[in-house]
Design an enzyme around this catalytic site. Structure first.
Site, PDB file in Angstrom:
ATOM      1  N   ASP A 108      63.879  53.583  40.579  1.00  0.00           N
ATOM      2  CA  ASP A 108      62.899  52.216  40.175  1.00  0.00           C
ATOM      3  C   ASP A 108      63.002  51.182  41.064  1.00  0.00           C
ATOM      4  O   ASP A 108      64.172  50.840  41.118  1.00  0.00           O
ATOM      5  CB  ASP A 108      62.468  52.533  38.824  1.00  0.00           C
ATOM      6  CG  ASP A 108      61.024  51.910  38.387  1.00  0.00           C
ATOM      7  OD1 ASP A 108      60.348  52.932  38.300  1.00  0.00           O
ATOM      8  OD2 ASP A 108      60.698  50.680  38.368  1.00  0.00           O
ATOM      9  N   TYR A 149      43.438  54.317  47.726  1.00  0.00           N
ATOM     10  CA  TYR A 149      44.338  55.112  46.800  1.00  0.00           C
ATOM     11  C   TYR A 149      44.025  56.546  46.855  1.00  0.00           C
ATOM     12  O   TYR A 149      44.966  57.446  47.238  1.00  0.00           O
ATOM     13  CB  TYR A 149      43.857  54.605  45.163  1.00  0.00           C
ATOM     14  CG  TYR A 149      44.708  55.710  44.371  1.00  0.00           C
ATOM     15  CD1 TYR A 149      46.050  55.263  43.923  1.00  0.00           C
ATOM     16  CD2 TYR A 149      43.976  56.533  43.834  1.00  0.00           C
ATOM     17  CE1 TYR A 149      46.783  56.146  42.844  1.00  0.00           C
ATOM     18  CE2 TYR A 149      44.666  57.513  42.924  1.00  0.00           C
ATOM     19  CZ  TYR A 149      46.031  57.317  42.409  1.00  0.00           C
ATOM     20  OH  TYR A 149      46.652  58.136  41.647  1.00  0.00           O
ATOM     21  N   LYS A 175      46.543  59.858  48.510  1.00  0.00           N
ATOM     22  CA  LYS A 175      46.543  61.065  47.835  1.00  0.00           C
ATOM     23  C   LYS A 175      46.205  62.020  48.854  1.00  0.00           C
ATOM     24  O   LYS A 175      46.841  63.195  48.828  1.00  0.00           O
ATOM     25  CB  LYS A 175      46.086  60.796  46.439  1.00  0.00           C
ATOM     26  CG  LYS A 175      46.470  59.822  45.665  1.00  0.00           C
ATOM     27  CD  LYS A 175      48.069  60.063  45.520  1.00  0.00           C
ATOM     28  CE  LYS A 175      48.660  59.093  44.330  1.00  0.00           C
ATOM     29  NZ  LYS A 175      50.103  59.410  44.218  1.00  0.00           N
TER      30      LYS A 175
END
Length: 253
Positions: free
Chosen positions: A32, A149, A153
């Site tokens: 992360d 976005y 995807k």
């Protein structure tokens, strides 16, 4: 005990699947940008290179699974981060770890979205798939953050479908989950934003199962795709969205 790497593991879906895998007795390396076993920012080539180097160092004897959950939402004030993290941040790691996954016939799960089929600029998607940086910069300046976005995807989903046979022949299963609206810190920020809150409420009311998704719903689906129970599943995109995609695209197969 298998070895698994999870990106975006500090919160949301990444944290949930990390916990599930650990509960199942697996060793999980959490990656992360804020906290974890590997701290790296997947939004830059330098950060992706650093992350890959560390991942390779800890998986020299093979990697059982990779889960790419790190992502940037469509409400981000910096739309340029969306394709860098959502698309390149996943692809760079998976491509770089292909050999260590193959060494133990491991598997990977990418994160798509049930918004992937939404309208976006096909040239933007093509720019990602062809790694055309000039076209990417041009198209990104012409589309909305939501289109950036959903397009990121869509690109992930198309990349997966195109690459799955090659990976399968190498002994690596790659699949994706396509979550619908799932309550995470990222989506809650959007839900509480006055610019989006009314639209989100309307969106939630339309979900056939009558509720938002929880991170456990998505983690359970990922857990299945990583497991031996899915040993003949490769190149699949599993919608985990309360029936929303089926409602919106009833004839799509």
């Amino acid at each position: 005990m298998g070895l698994y790497i999870v990106t975006g593991a500090a919160s949301g879906i990444g944290a949930a699947i990390s916990q599930r895998l650990e509960d199942d007795g697996e060793k999980v390396v959490r990656l992360d940008r804020q906290e974890g076993d590997i701290i790296a920012d997947l939004a830059s080539e330098e950060g992706r290179s650093k992350a890959l180097q560390r991942c390779l160092e800890i998986s020299v004897q093979g990697l059982n699974g990779l889960v790419c959950c790190a992502g940037v939402g469509g409400a981000s004030p910096n739309a340029a981060l969306i394709p860098e993290v959502n698309f390149y941040g996943s692809i760079a790691l998976l491509e770089g770890l292909k050999d260590v996954l193959a060494a133990v016939r491991g598997s990977a799960v990418l994160t798509s979205s049930n918004s992937a089929p939404h309208e976006t600029d096909p040239n933007y998607v093509a720019a990602l798939l062809n790694d055309d940086r000039a076209l990417l910069s041009q198209t990104l300046s012409e589309i909305s953050p939501h289109a950036a976005y959903s397009g990121s995807k869509q690109a992930i989903s198309k990349w997966l479908r195109r690459k799955a046979p090659e990976y399968a022949r190498a002994g690596v299963r790659i699949n994706a989950v396509a979550p619908g609206y799932t309550r995470t810190a990222m989506t809650m920020a959007t839900e509480n934003d006055p610019k989006f809150s009314a639209a989100i409420r309307e969106f939630l009311a339309a979900i056939p199962l009558g509720r938002a998704g929880e991170v456990k719903d998505i983690a359970d689906a990922i857990g299945f795709l990583l497991s031996s129970e899915a040993s003949f599943v490769s190149g699949s995109i599993l919608y985990v969205d309360g029936g929303h995609d089926a409602m919106l695209r009833p004839d799509a197969i």
